[in-house]
Design an enzyme around this catalytic site. Structure first.
Site, PDB file in Angstrom:
ATOM      1  N   GLN A   1       0.841  -1.195   0.000  1.00  0.00           N
ATOM      2  CA  GLN A   1       0.000   0.000   0.000  1.00  0.00           C
ATOM      3  C   GLN A   1       0.876   1.244   0.000  1.00  0.00           C
ATOM      4  OE1 GLN A   1      -3.664  -0.342   0.815  1.00  0.00           O
ATOM      5  NE2 GLN A   1      -3.766   1.713   0.019  1.00  0.00           N
ATOM      6  N   PHE A   2       1.410   1.609  -1.166  1.00  0.00           N
ATOM      7  CA  PHE A   2       2.310   2.766  -1.234  1.00  0.00           C
ATOM      8  C   PHE A   2       1.607   4.060  -0.871  1.00  0.00           C
ATOM      9  CE2 PHE A   2       0.456   3.335  -5.379  1.00  0.00           C
ATOM     10  CZ  PHE A   2       0.589   4.684  -5.654  1.00  0.00           C
ATOM     11  N   THR A   3       0.288   4.094  -0.966  1.00  0.00           N
ATOM     12  CA  THR A   3      -0.442   5.319  -0.665  1.00  0.00           C
ATOM     13  C   THR A   3      -0.379   5.705   0.815  1.00  0.00           C
ATOM     14  OG1 THR A   3      -2.538   4.126  -0.423  1.00  0.00           O
ATOM     15  CG2 THR A   3      -2.017   5.011  -2.611  1.00  0.00           C
TER      16      THR A   3
END
Length: 149
Positions: A78-80
C-alpha cells in the site's frame, strides 16, 4: 515503513476477479515502504507485529498474541500510506520507496513473517487489488517505523 494493522475475522484479496490470498481470524496488514527503509527496519516491524497482544483473553482483555489464538496474516502492499496531502488536492508520493525497494522489502516482510511460524497470505505487489475484510472490534492500529524503531 508504515503498517495499518486491522484485526479481522476474515479478509481476502483479489486481482482481476481471482482470489489470490485469504485468511480467517488474524491480521490484515497494509504495508507502505518509504525511500529510507531497510531490512533492519523491516525486522523490527515484523517483531512488533508478531508480539502485539491485541486479541481478547477469557476476561475480554486484549492480552493474547496472534500465535496465542492461531491467527493468520494477509499482507497487502500500500504505497499510498506515504501520501503527502499538505499542498493542493492531489497527493504527492515522493516519500514512498521506489518500486524496486518497496517490492524487495515487501517480500522480505512476508518471508520474515512466514519464518516466525505464521500462516501468511499476500497480495500481488503493484497490482490493482480489491481487498475485502471484516474488521473484528473494530480494532485498527497504525505502526510507523519512525515511532517504533
Amino acid at each position: 515503513m508504515k503498517i495499518v494493522l486491522q484485526r479481522v475475522a476474515h479478509a481476502k484479496v483479489t486481482v482481476d476477479g481471482k482470489q489470490i490470498g485469504a485468511i480467517k481470524n488474524g491480521f490484515l496488514l497494509l504495508l507502505g515502504v518509504s525511500d529510507t527503509d531497510t531490512e533492519a527496519i523491516a525486522e523490527k516491524m515484523v517483531d512488533k507485529v508478531c508480539k502485539l497482544r491485541i486479541f481478547p483473553d477469557e476476561n475480554g482483555k486484549t492480552n493474547l498474541s496472534l500465535k496465542d489464538v492461531g491467527g493468520e496474516i494477509l499482507v497487502v502492499s500500500q504505497f499510498t500510506l506515504y501520501a503527502d496531502c499538505k499542498k493542493g488536492n492531489r497527493p504527492s508520493f515522493a516519500k514512498a520507496g521506489s518500486p524496486q525497494l518497496a517490492n524487495s522489502l515487501y517480500e522480505y516482510v512476508v518471508d520474515r513473517l512466514n519464518s516466525q511460524g505464521n500462516r501468511v497470505e499476500h497480495g500481488s505487489f503493484g497490482a490493482d487489488m480489491k481487498v475485502e475484510l471484516l474488521n473484528d472490534g473494530p480494532f485498527t492500529l497504525v505502526l510507523d517505523s519512525e515511532e517504533i524503531c
